[in-house]
Design an enzyme around this catalytic site. Sequence first.
Site, mmCIF file in Angstrom:
data_model
loop_
_atom_site.group_PDB
_atom_site.id
_atom_site.type_symbol
_atom_site.label_atom_id
_atom_site.label_comp_id
_atom_site.label_asym_id
_atom_site.label_seq_id
_atom_site.Cartn_x
_atom_site.Cartn_y
_atom_site.Cartn_z
ATOM 1 N N SER A 253 41.879 -24.133 -25.724
ATOM 2 C CA SER A 253 41.292 -22.614 -26.193
ATOM 3 C C SER A 253 41.071 -22.243 -24.310
ATOM 4 C CB SER A 253 40.376 -23.179 -25.852
ATOM 5 O OG SER A 253 39.764 -24.153 -24.939
ATOM 6 N N LYS A 254 39.803 -21.296 -24.496
ATOM 7 C CA LYS A 254 39.287 -20.530 -23.499
ATOM 8 C C LYS A 254 39.516 -21.458 -22.549
ATOM 9 C CE LYS A 254 38.969 -16.084 -23.876
ATOM 10 N NZ LYS A 254 39.429 -15.628 -25.954
ATOM 11 N N ARG A 255 38.464 -22.337 -22.456
ATOM 12 C CA ARG A 255 38.599 -24.570 -21.785
ATOM 13 C C ARG A 255 39.098 -23.876 -20.480
ATOM 14 N NH1 ARG A 255 38.524 -28.752 -23.886
ATOM 15 N NH2 ARG A 255 38.100 -27.337 -25.862
ATOM 16 N N GLY A 257 41.118 -21.705 -19.184
ATOM 17 C CA GLY A 257 42.024 -20.866 -18.657
ATOM 18 C C GLY A 257 42.079 -19.314 -19.887
#
Length: 485
Positions: A253-255, A257
């Site tokens: 996920s965005k976490r 990168g």
Amino acid sequence: MTVRVRFAPSPTGHLHIGGARTAIYNWAFARHHGGAFVLRIDDTDLERSTDENTAAILRSLRWLGLDWDEGPEAGGDFGPYYQTQRTGTYEPALERMKANGHAYPCFCTAETLETKREASRAEGGFSGYDRTCRNLDPSTVAARIAAGEPHVWRVAVPDDRGDIVIDDLVRGETRFPIDAMDDFILVRTDGSATYNFATVVDDWTMAMTHIIRGDDHLSNTPRQVVVYEALGAEVPTFAHMSMIFGADGKRLSKRHGATSVEAYAEEGFLPEAVLNYLALLGWSLDGETTLFDRETLVREFDLSRVSKSPAVWDPEKLEWMNGSYIREMSTDKFVDTMTPWLERAGFATAADVAARRDWFLSLAPLISERVKRFDEVADKVAFLFEEPTIEDSVRVKILEKDGAARALEAAAEVLATVEFHAEEIEAALRTVPEATGVKPKDAFQAIRVAATGTTVSPPLFESLELLGKERTLARMAAALELVTT
Ligand code: GLU
């Protein structure tokens, strides 16, 4: 049988890494088998689907070099290629299922269903639909429909079907117990088709032979098999790829990168490298080879070498791979690829690059060895396009060091007399330590800082050649002024 596969993104966002990998596997599979790679836009989520997202998905696929044989902008004999334009095919499909007794209307209201579900859950029983409407007699059904009573259409899951077993090309034989399946909805009260119904009708009418997708869809697969069978359609072959996880074991996920393909393009990754990296995310060529081109991928791609275990996203490996691709680039290609980055930084236009191509060709090898991504280029070449500002700490540490000014003066003197080519520059500067008694390291660092503003620059002598005599001498004079006034 001609292989036909599809990539069917929902344009509710841009193309993300997981979607891109699904697209790559479908594309490589189609190309390997000389089949068709079809792009279908599953835009039925009207609230979240946008034309902008569709455009971004097409852009990203093209950026990766994934060409589609049928789909938006390509046309084809199995269109339309937007799911919202295919609704006309759902009604005849439903009729077919009604005719053979595999679909029935259900008049149960949402409240009734909720109450029943809660009661059943409290007892720990089956929480699916209890089939109340499955055995209504035909005259009652006809009357209720004629009276305009709202209803959905459900599939009648056969009682005697037995467990659903698919021979998944990645996971092998996969079994789904039939008693876990309820008579799920095909068509909603408002007449719209549910995902499992629409997808099957589309895949069937578009003559898909293989469905290659993420295993987040695995729970849909038995339902879809039931629909194929209810339609009397041939069930395609399935291949479910495992999800991509971050190093922390959580779904990507965005976490972790950037997750969209466009973000990687923006960060200066090369499409060849991203394609190569994503292809290896769950597939291996021979267990050893890490760098391969598109042709090799097509030649070698095989679903049997797609791994069942989750793939782990490794940003460092992607960077390393990108760096390898950069170093393998021809000088000409490096200059072409670098140009937009120079434009963006305001350093040079494409016309400037064309006008002084030789100069840029000499610059390229100094930089290509030292970057892993193109977004690092501007920083590395800045000293050639703008006057450097020397940070106070650097000035104190390097330029104000004992002997530094002496070395700079001597350097300026010898440089003034030489032809400005790296070898001559080097020969001249190598005389400086001895002539001044300044340690070579200190002397060269002082020259480097004066000319480039930093202690880390591309190789010194080549850098000075690119900078040119006039600018080099002016910068040395400026640096001397900085430390002697
Ligand atoms: N539009 C669906 C998705 O993006 C496609 C699912 C499928 O491949 O069947 O998840």
